[in-house]
Write a protein that holds these residues in place. Structure first.
Motif, PDB file in Angstrom:
ATOM      1  N   LEU A  61       6.645  -1.860  -5.465  1.00 39.99           N
ATOM      2  CA  LEU A  61       7.083  -1.452  -4.132  1.00 39.99           C
ATOM      3  C   LEU A  61       6.578  -0.048  -3.847  1.00 39.99           C
ATOM      4  O   LEU A  61       6.619   0.829  -4.717  1.00 39.99           O
ATOM      5  N   CYS A  63       6.748   2.780  -0.450  1.00 35.13           N
ATOM      6  CA  CYS A  63       7.278   2.953   0.901  1.00 35.13           C
ATOM      7  C   CYS A  63       7.276   4.419   1.283  1.00 35.13           C
ATOM      8  O   CYS A  63       7.174   5.315   0.440  1.00 35.13           O
ATOM      9  N   HIS A  67       7.848   2.856   6.969  1.00 36.09           N
ATOM     10  CA  HIS A  67       7.437   1.498   6.604  1.00 36.09           C
ATOM     11  C   HIS A  67       6.914   1.495   5.174  1.00 36.09           C
ATOM     12  O   HIS A  67       6.755   2.551   4.549  1.00 36.09           O
ATOM     13  N   GLY A  68       6.653   0.310   4.665  1.00 38.64           N
ATOM     14  CA  GLY A  68       6.158   0.175   3.298  1.00 38.64           C
ATOM     15  C   GLY A  68       5.753  -1.260   3.019  1.00 38.64           C
ATOM     16  O   GLY A  68       5.743  -2.116   3.909  1.00 38.64           O
ATOM     17  N   GLN A  69       5.430  -1.523   1.771  1.00 39.10           N
ATOM     18  CA  GLN A  69       5.031  -2.863   1.363  1.00 39.10           C
ATOM     19  C   GLN A  69       5.487  -3.107  -0.071  1.00 39.10           C
ATOM     20  O   GLN A  69       5.711  -2.160  -0.827  1.00 39.10           O
ATOM     21  N   MET A  70       5.613  -4.373  -0.421  1.00 40.59           N
ATOM     22  CA  MET A  70       6.044  -4.707  -1.774  1.00 40.59           C
ATOM     23  C   MET A  70       5.496  -6.063  -2.178  1.00 40.59           C
ATOM     24  O   MET A  70       5.105  -6.879  -1.330  1.00 40.59           O
ATOM     25  N   VAL A  71       5.461  -6.281  -3.486  1.00 35.28           N
ATOM     26  CA  VAL A  71       5.048  -7.555  -4.070  1.00 35.28           C
ATOM     27  C   VAL A  71       6.157  -7.992  -5.020  1.00 35.28           C
ATOM     28  O   VAL A  71       6.443  -7.316  -6.009  1.00 35.28           O
ATOM     29  N   PRO A  80       3.569 -11.016  -1.587  1.00 37.39           N
ATOM     30  CA  PRO A  80       3.415  -9.739  -0.865  1.00 37.39           C
ATOM     31  C   PRO A  80       4.114  -9.785   0.491  1.00 37.39           C
ATOM     32  O   PRO A  80       4.176 -10.830   1.147  1.00 37.39           O
ATOM     33  N   SER A  81       4.632  -8.654   0.889  1.00 37.94           N
ATOM     34  CA  SER A  81       5.299  -8.553   2.192  1.00 37.94           C
ATOM     35  C   SER A  81       5.288  -7.103   2.638  1.00 37.94           C
ATOM     36  O   SER A  81       5.151  -6.184   1.829  1.00 37.94           O
ATOM     37  N   ARG A  82       5.425  -6.920   3.933  1.00 38.60           N
ATOM     38  CA  ARG A  82       5.518  -5.597   4.533  1.00 38.60           C
ATOM     39  C   ARG A  82       6.875  -5.475   5.229  1.00 38.60           C
ATOM     40  O   ARG A  82       7.448  -6.465   5.668  1.00 38.60           O
ATOM     41  N   PHE A  83       7.352  -4.244   5.351  1.00 43.62           N
ATOM     42  CA  PHE A  83       8.651  -4.018   5.987  1.00 43.62           C
ATOM     43  C   PHE A  83       8.625  -2.677   6.704  1.00 43.62           C
ATOM     44  O   PHE A  83       7.788  -1.819   6.430  1.00 43.62           O
ATOM     45  N   SER A  84       9.554  -2.515   7.620  1.00 42.38           N
ATOM     46  CA  SER A  84       9.728  -1.248   8.331  1.00 42.38           C
ATOM     47  C   SER A  84      11.221  -0.926   8.374  1.00 42.38           C
ATOM     48  O   SER A  84      12.062  -1.831   8.459  1.00 42.38           O
TER      49      SER A  84
END
Length: 232
Positions: A61, A63, A67-71, A80-84
């Motif tokens: 992860l 961030c 916002h950021g991203q994680m696997v 994988p996904s992105r989030f805010s």
């Protein structure tokens, strides 16, 4: 202190303050404040994974403040996904604490810019006493120091006490439970720490301007003595 040396010190302080403002503005928007490793506890407990097998259940992860991203790794390949944070994660993370971090980042940007302007004004202009002079320089720099320190402390509390990476990983997750395996601060966090140190250095430079060095006093005394001898 001679005027040229005073101009040099205040100019250096102005450049440092402007660099702090620019750095704080840039790193506030970058997603490199936190690098975390999260463990899929549900999957690891199902197969009783230990040692090298545990790596198949470790996700990553990264961030920032927005916002950021994680696997996510649960033994069946990465997801994988992105989030805010706004508006998705406001219900999962400590919203008040997170907004406070962003607010003080803005304070650092604003008052670092103000301090930079006043440093150059003191170097090349004719400042008044009060807030345009040394008192103002101490005030603006002190506000920057305190605000940058609060950014570091509040974000550390958010990461360590409130387990930020764990809350992000478990957001809207129904089948698996994730827990924090390791948290590391990213380059943006350490750049903000550098901003704090540079403002502390500016406080020392302001104090250095007011120092009267002994050799300068002796030189002034010698000049005044020579003038009096000529008069008499």
């Amino acid at each position: 202190m001679p005027r040229r040396q005073k101009q040099l010190l205040f100019s250096v302080s102005g450049v440092l303050a402007f660099s702090c403002a620019l750095t704080a503005a840039v790193v506030t928007g970058l997603p490199r404040w936190l690098r975390g490793t999260v463990l899929c506890r549900t999957g690891a407990e199902l197969v009783n994974a230990t040692g090298p097998e545990l790596e198949q259940f470790l996700g990553e992860l990264s961030c920032g403040l927005f916002h950021g991203q994680m696997v996510k790794q649960c033994g069946l390949g990465g997801r994988p996904s992105r989030f805010s944070f706004f508006p998705d994660l406001l219900g999962a993370v400590p919203a008040g604490l997170h907004v406070a971090v962003i607010f003080f980042c803005g304070v650092v940007v604003l008052f670092s810019s103000v301090a930079s302007g006043f440093f150059f004004f003191n170097a090349f202009g004719r400042p008044y006493e009060m807030l345009q002079g040394p008192a103002g320089l101490y005030l603006w720099t002190f506000i920057c120091c305190v605000s940058s320190f609060l950014v570091l402390v509040l974000f550390s509390c958010e990461v360590k006490l409130h387990r930020l990476s764990e809350q992000i990983s478990n957001f809207k997750e129904e089948n698996f439970v994730f827990q924090t395996f390791r948290d590391d601060y990213g380059c943006c966090f350490w750049l903000f720490f550098l901003v704090f140190l540079l403002h502390g250095l500016n406080v020392l430079l302001i104090r250095l301007v007011a120092v009267q060095f002994p050799f300068q006093q002796n030189k002034d005394v010698a000049l005044s003595g020579g003038a009096s001898d000529l008069m008499y």
